[in-house]
Design a protein around this motif. Structure first.
Motif, PDB file in Angstrom:
ATOM      1  N   GLU A 104     -40.378  94.377 -87.575  1.00  0.00           N
ATOM      2  CA  GLU A 104     -39.541  94.590 -86.579  1.00  0.00           C
ATOM      3  C   GLU A 104     -40.506  95.208 -85.422  1.00  0.00           C
ATOM      4  OE1 GLU A 104     -36.950  98.689 -86.345  1.00  0.00           O
ATOM      5  OE2 GLU A 104     -35.947  97.189 -87.551  1.00  0.00           O
ATOM      6  N   SER A 106     -41.049  97.246 -81.774  1.00  0.00           N
ATOM      7  CA  SER A 106     -40.328  98.130 -80.894  1.00  0.00           C
ATOM      8  C   SER A 106     -41.311  98.180 -79.548  1.00  0.00           C
ATOM      9  CB  SER A 106     -40.194  99.593 -81.380  1.00  0.00           C
ATOM     10  OG  SER A 106     -39.414 100.007 -82.400  1.00  0.00           O
ATOM     11  N   THR A 119     -35.830  96.703 -79.242  1.00  0.00           N
ATOM     12  CA  THR A 119     -36.343  96.344 -80.699  1.00  0.00           C
ATOM     13  C   THR A 119     -36.090  94.928 -80.820  1.00  0.00           C
ATOM     14  OG1 THR A 119     -36.011  98.783 -81.259  1.00  0.00           O
ATOM     15  CG2 THR A 119     -36.043  97.088 -83.158  1.00  0.00           C
ATOM     16  N   ASN A 121     -36.923  91.501 -83.872  1.00  0.00           N
ATOM     17  CA  ASN A 121     -37.622  91.039 -85.217  1.00  0.00           C
ATOM     18  C   ASN A 121     -38.273  89.886 -84.826  1.00  0.00           C
ATOM     19  OD1 ASN A 121     -36.280  93.169 -87.068  1.00  0.00           O
ATOM     20  ND2 ASN A 121     -34.311  91.813 -86.721  1.00  0.00           N
TER      21      ASN A 121
END
Length: 126
Positions: A104, A106, A119, A121
């Motif tokens: 993940e 940010s 954010t 993935n």
């Protein structure tokens, strides 16, 4: 009997060629880009074990930082600052990920369009 053996070798050779070609294509195609949009910015991110490439598709960013977390393994990496490669293009290099897998990310952007953290993935591979 010799014909059957020759045919088996030919088929085996063909299978080996297909596997090698698939491996080469997979290794050279690179990771898939991931796009995400916030209220101020939109980015396209490509990540592999050695670099994260961020293209700012919407908004004007002056600085970009990246924090990576692998929730399934409990890994978190320190925030890294991406260098500006060109207007709207930032790159972070180094030890950004401990291992291949689902991370993940940010992405914190700041600039004329304000500050925002997006954010997303990403599947990180070598």
């Amino acid at each position: 009997m010799k014909q059957a053996k020759g045919l088996r070798l030919l088929v085996l050779g063909g299978l080996v060629a297909v596997v090698v070609a698939a491996f080469v294509i997979a290794r050279t195609s690179g990771p898939d880009p991931v796009t995400t949009t916030g209220s101020r910015y939109a980015v396209t991110v490509t990540a592999d074990r050695s670099a994260v490439d961020i293209r700012v598709d919407n908004g004007e960013a002056d600085t970009v930082t990246i924090a990576a977390v692998m929730p399934t393994m409990g890994h978190a990496m320190p925030e890294a600052t991406a260098r500006k490669a060109a207007p709207g293009h930032f790159v972070a290099k180094g030890d950004l990920f401990l291992m291949n897998g689902a991370w993940e990310l940010s992405i914190r952007l700041a600039g004329r369009s304000g500050e925002e953290t997006l954010t997303l993935n990403a599947l990180v591979t070598d």
